[in-house]
Design an enzyme around this catalytic site. Structure first.
Site, PDB file in Angstrom:
ATOM      1  N   THR A  49      40.901  42.447  39.437  1.00 31.67           N
ATOM      2  CA  THR A  49      40.040  41.926  38.382  1.00 31.67           C
ATOM      3  C   THR A  49      40.247  40.418  38.281  1.00 31.67           C
ATOM      4  O   THR A  49      40.967  39.833  39.086  1.00 31.67           O
ATOM      5  CB  THR A  49      40.338  42.618  37.039  1.00 31.67           C
ATOM      6  OG1 THR A  49      41.725  42.448  36.745  1.00 31.67           O
ATOM      7  CG2 THR A  49      39.998  44.093  37.086  1.00 31.67           C
ATOM      8  N   ASN A  82      41.085  38.243  35.231  1.00 34.53           N
ATOM      9  CA  ASN A  82      42.161  37.708  34.408  1.00 34.53           C
ATOM     10  C   ASN A  82      43.541  38.229  34.806  1.00 34.53           C
ATOM     11  O   ASN A  82      44.540  37.538  34.629  1.00 34.53           O
ATOM     12  CB  ASN A  82      41.916  38.044  32.925  1.00 34.53           C
ATOM     13  CG  ASN A  82      41.384  36.869  32.148  1.00 34.53           C
ATOM     14  OD1 ASN A  82      41.346  35.746  32.634  1.00 34.53           O
ATOM     15  ND2 ASN A  82      40.970  37.119  30.925  1.00 34.53           N
ATOM     16  N   CYS A  83      43.598  39.443  35.313  1.00 31.24           N
ATOM     17  CA  CYS A  83      44.897  40.062  35.596  1.00 31.24           C
ATOM     18  C   CYS A  83      45.771  39.240  36.546  1.00 31.24           C
ATOM     19  O   CYS A  83      46.961  39.059  36.278  1.00 31.24           O
ATOM     20  CB  CYS A  83      44.704  41.483  36.101  1.00 31.24           C
ATOM     21  SG  CYS A  83      43.948  42.564  34.870  1.00 31.24           S
ATOM     22  N   PRO A  84      45.229  38.714  37.651  1.00 33.57           N
ATOM     23  CA  PRO A  84      46.092  37.916  38.523  1.00 33.57           C
ATOM     24  C   PRO A  84      46.677  36.685  37.832  1.00 33.57           C
ATOM     25  O   PRO A  84      47.801  36.293  38.122  1.00 33.57           O
ATOM     26  CB  PRO A  84      45.163  37.508  39.678  1.00 33.57           C
ATOM     27  CG  PRO A  84      44.105  38.543  39.690  1.00 33.57           C
ATOM     28  CD  PRO A  84      43.905  38.924  38.248  1.00 33.57           C
TER      29      PRO A  84
END
Length: 187
Positions: free
Chosen positions: A44, A46-48
């Site tokens: 996804t 934002n997750c990184p």
């Protein structure tokens, strides 16, 4: 019902950690401070950025005697590929836990049933396996992991100093408060 001061319920999950698949259970969380960071899913947007932020703060977590666990609703296989293909996720030296059965996301109250994903939830757990802090919010808002470090420090401090509390914006080394009847209405 709040999860604060409740015991982490039994669970078993697979994780990708330092090039290997490992099993993570509630027992893995005992004996040290743990930080569980729930995210919606691998690959996804934002997750990184959050994983990279956790990786950048990982030395501080380790210095505090805490392990970080990133949890998404994907499998540990997905986490292996994510770790290998994303420069940000590739910085992770902590377990990337898969929760495809949604047992963890449900147990921690972050599951989105209609999407099969997790909300962004952060939990600080003491060495006895008891949840001491939690933060849950909308998936469009990424977290600042330095705030999680501050909360971990505060949780550790009050655990070691049970007759004190950490006031708003407390940072390590700053003054705390010893609650007493004499302070009521005077702060």
């Amino acid at each position: 019902m709040s999860l604060i001061n409740t015991q982490v319920q039994p669970f078993k999950a697979q994780a990708f950690h330092n090039g290997k698949f490992i099993e993570v259970t509630e027992q893995s969380l005992k004996g040290k401070w743990s930080v569980l960071i729930f995210m919606p899913a691998a690959f996804t947007f934002n997750c990184p950025t959050e994983i990279e932020d956790a990786a950048d703060n990982y030395a501080e977590f380790q210095k505090l005697g805490a392990e970080v666990y990133i949890v998404t609703t994907d499998t540990h296989f997905s986490h292996k590929v994510w770790h290998e293909t994303s420069p940000a996720v590739g910085k992770a030296k902590f377990p990337l836990v898969g929760d495809p059965t949604h047992k963890l996301t449900n147990a921690f109250g972050v599951h989105i049933p209609e999407d099969g994903l997790a909300l962004r939830g952060t939990f600080v757990i003491n060495p006895e396996g008891v949840i001491k802090t939690l933060e849950i919010h909308d998936n469009a808002i990424a977290r600042d992991v330095s705030e999680t470090v501050r909360k971990l420090k505060a949780a550790k401090y009050v655990a070691e100093h049970p007759n004190e509390v950490c006031p708003a914006k407390w940072k390590e080394g700053e003054k705390t408060i010893a609650p007493s009847l004499d302070l009521v209405g005077k702060i």
